[in-house]
Design a protein around this motif. Structure first.
Motif, PDB file in Angstrom:
ATOM      1  N   UNK A  49       0.814  -1.210   0.000  1.00 32.66           N
ATOM      2  CA  UNK A  49       0.000   0.000   0.000  1.00 32.66           C
ATOM      3  C   UNK A  49       0.844   1.255   0.000  1.00 32.66           C
ATOM      4  N   UNK A  50       1.870   1.283   0.832  1.00 28.37           N
ATOM      5  CA  UNK A  50       2.767   2.442   0.876  1.00 28.37           C
ATOM      6  C   UNK A  50       3.552   2.600  -0.422  1.00 28.37           C
ATOM      7  N   UNK A  51       3.944   1.485  -0.997  1.00 34.06           N
ATOM      8  CA  UNK A  51       4.675   1.537  -2.266  1.00 34.06           C
ATOM      9  C   UNK A  51       3.779   2.085  -3.366  1.00 34.06           C
ATOM     10  N   UNK A  52       2.535   1.625  -3.397  1.00 32.53           N
ATOM     11  CA  UNK A  52       1.581   2.121  -4.393  1.00 32.53           C
ATOM     12  C   UNK A  52       1.356   3.614  -4.230  1.00 32.53           C
ATOM     13  N   UNK A 105      -7.060  11.608  -6.913  1.00 30.07           N
ATOM     14  CA  UNK A 105      -6.753  12.039  -5.551  1.00 30.07           C
ATOM     15  C   UNK A 105      -7.654  11.340  -4.534  1.00 30.07           C
ATOM     16  N   UNK A 106      -8.906  11.099  -4.923  1.00 38.05           N
ATOM     17  CA  UNK A 106      -9.809  10.367  -4.038  1.00 38.05           C
ATOM     18  C   UNK A 106      -9.267   8.957  -3.782  1.00 38.05           C
ATOM     19  N   UNK A 107      -8.788   8.306  -4.825  1.00 34.87           N
ATOM     20  CA  UNK A 107      -8.230   6.955  -4.685  1.00 34.87           C
ATOM     21  C   UNK A 107      -6.994   6.957  -3.790  1.00 34.87           C
ATOM     22  N   UNK A 108      -6.176   7.976  -3.910  1.00 31.75           N
ATOM     23  CA  UNK A 108      -5.003   8.085  -3.033  1.00 31.75           C
ATOM     24  C   UNK A 108      -5.423   8.167  -1.571  1.00 31.75           C
ATOM     25  N   UNK A 109      -6.509   8.902  -1.313  1.00 34.33           N
ATOM     26  CA  UNK A 109      -6.991   9.005   0.065  1.00 34.33           C
ATOM     27  C   UNK A 109      -7.545   7.670   0.555  1.00 34.33           C
ATOM     28  N   UNK A 110      -8.186   6.927  -0.332  1.00 34.58           N
ATOM     29  CA  UNK A 110      -8.672   5.585   0.022  1.00 34.58           C
ATOM     30  C   UNK A 110      -7.506   4.690   0.430  1.00 34.58           C
ATOM     31  N   UNK A 111      -6.406   4.791  -0.305  1.00 38.42           N
ATOM     32  CA  UNK A 111      -5.220   3.998   0.029  1.00 38.42           C
ATOM     33  C   UNK A 111      -4.692   4.389   1.401  1.00 38.42           C
ATOM     34  N   UNK A 112      -4.591   5.686   1.667  1.00 36.84           N
ATOM     35  CA  UNK A 112      -4.106   6.151   2.967  1.00 36.84           C
ATOM     36  C   UNK A 112      -4.997   5.630   4.100  1.00 36.84           C
TER      37      UNK A 112
END
Length: 426
Positions: free
Chosen positions: A169-172, A354-361
């Motif tokens: 997840x962090x790598x992505x 950007x929404x997807x990035x927040x989902x990952x976080x």
């Protein structure tokens, strides 16, 4: 800070402001920027890094599936109240897969044995102990020690899986940040460059919009003839009726040997791609917020940027290879440019990215908070929660890749159009 704040600050709010990046400006206005005139459309519009993680996600999914099997097999054995040698073999097979089929090799490499000496084969791990201690049929023999060993191996596998979920997840997230940063810079350059060329092109032909340029190619052939060319004629290899194939041939013959003929051929090469053709039809002639890359389609919420799964409506199949909208023409694409909808399309996809990035976080944070509980009743709940986090991270990667592919498809088409406008001004 909201999910869309970063997008709104850079590109403007598509709901609160009129799109302006690609709007046709008044004729005669000078473009004040230092962007070079050569095309920069191929600069950084492809998703290069995200697909490189595909193999790691496949491996991760395999680990998850095997851990679920281990949990199910352990629950089955515990529910039966006994264990057999076959159960032990099945459990150890799953554990070996989870650990990468590792074997315990000698600690240090040894020289090949001399003649007469026997080599010592690697010792195979026995996570459940000596299999000869278990009976052929289910019994209580070694049952309680087996439960302890299964629990210990499960906890280790769960801990390892959690670590890989967090690591991947962090790598992505890191790769996604690098990818979009390049794209943001490229999008800015592209918008400026394209806007300049629209101004130059319209000034050259003393026109106010791209659909109604005052230009004739010959006594019989006018700009309106180019604008009325159906996009399906750019894909003659898929036309299954004689009249359509003949129309495509006649159309090409009319423009042959001209700059416009080269433009049509270049556009045709681009539209040979089924995925690009589907994307353009959906985006330009359908729903500007729909993302259709891959087996799932998503609808981007303009207010939040959230990509929601879109259910196909069989009554309207825009982009289907066998059907074409009456408005699907070259003129439709030029009209799409002139209204500034391209800017809105980019804004929408950047917001979704950007929404997807927040989902990952959020998924990383939730996964990190999960613990391996000692209470058997919580084991499945924790595993389900971890798998849910991993699934959200995986889906976010898929959507981000599709978003970048969408924008790449759009700018591939507009690179051809940009070059055509430059050629027509020479």
């Amino acid at each position: 800070m909201g999910l869309n704040d970063e997008v709104d600050n850079e590109f403007g709010n598509p709901d609160g402001q009129k799109p302006a990046v690609l709007d046709t400006p008044p004729r005669g206005r000078e473009a004040s920027n230092d962007v070079p005139d050569e095309t920069i459309f191929t600069k950084g519009i492809q998703a290069r890094r995200l697909p490189e993680l595909d193999a790691e996600f496949v491996i991760q999914k395999s680990r998850e599936d095997r851990l679920v099997e281990l949990a199910d097999k352990s629950a089955e054995i515990e529910e039966s109240g006994g264990i057999s040698r076959a159960d032990v073999i099945a459990v150890e097979s799953i554990i070996e897969d989870l650990e990468g089929n590792e074997t315990e090799a000698p600690p240090e490499p040894k020289q090949p044995p001399e003649e007469g000496e026997e080599s010592t084969p690697p010792v195979r791990r026995q996570p459940m102990g000596n299999p000869n201690l278990y009976t052929e049929e289910k019994s209580k023999t070694e049952y309680k020690p087996a439960l302890t060993l299964m629990r210990s191996n499960y906890e280790k596998a769960y801990t390892d899986l959690k670590a890989t979920v967090l690591e991947l997840g962090n790598k992505l997230l890191e790769v996604a940040d690098q990818e979009i940063q390049e794209k943001r810079l490229a999008y800015t350059d592209i918008a400026i460059q394209f806007n300049k060329n629209i101004i130059r092109f319209l000034n050259e032909y003393e026109s106010d919009d791209l659909e109604h340029v005052k230009c004739s190619f010959s006594r019989q052939l006018k700009w309106s003839d180019l604008m009325s060319v159906g996009l399906y004629l750019l894909r003659p290899h898929l036309i299954d009726y004689e009249e359509g194939r003949k129309r495509a041939e006649v159309m090409r013959g009319e423009f042959e040997g001209t700059k416009t003929g080269e433009f049509i051929e270049n556009l045709s090469k681009v539209f040979r791609s089924d995925s690009l053709n589907s994307t353009i039809h959906t985006l330009v002639f359908g729903d500007i917020h729909r993302v259709t890359g891959g087996p799932k389609a998503y609808e981007i919420d303009p207010a939040t940027g959230e990509p929601k799964v879109w259910k196909y409506d069989n009554s309207s199949c825009i982009g289907n290879e066998g059907q074409y909208s009456n408005s699907s023409t070259i003129g439709g694409i030029f009209g799409f440019i002139g209204t500034g909808r391209l800017s809105v399309a980019i804004q929408s996809r950047i917001a979704a990215y950007d929404y997807c990035k927040q989902v990952i976080r959020d998924s990383i944070e939730k996964a990190n908070s999960l613990e391996t509980q000692k209470d058997n009743s919580t084991l499945k709940d924790n595993l389900d929660a971890l798998l849910e986090c991993s699934g959200k991270i995986n889906e976010a990667k898929f959507i981000m890749t599709a978003l970048l592919a969408d924008i790449g498809a759009v700018f591939t088409v507009y690179e051809v159009i940009n070059n055509y406008m430059l050629d027509m001004c020479e």
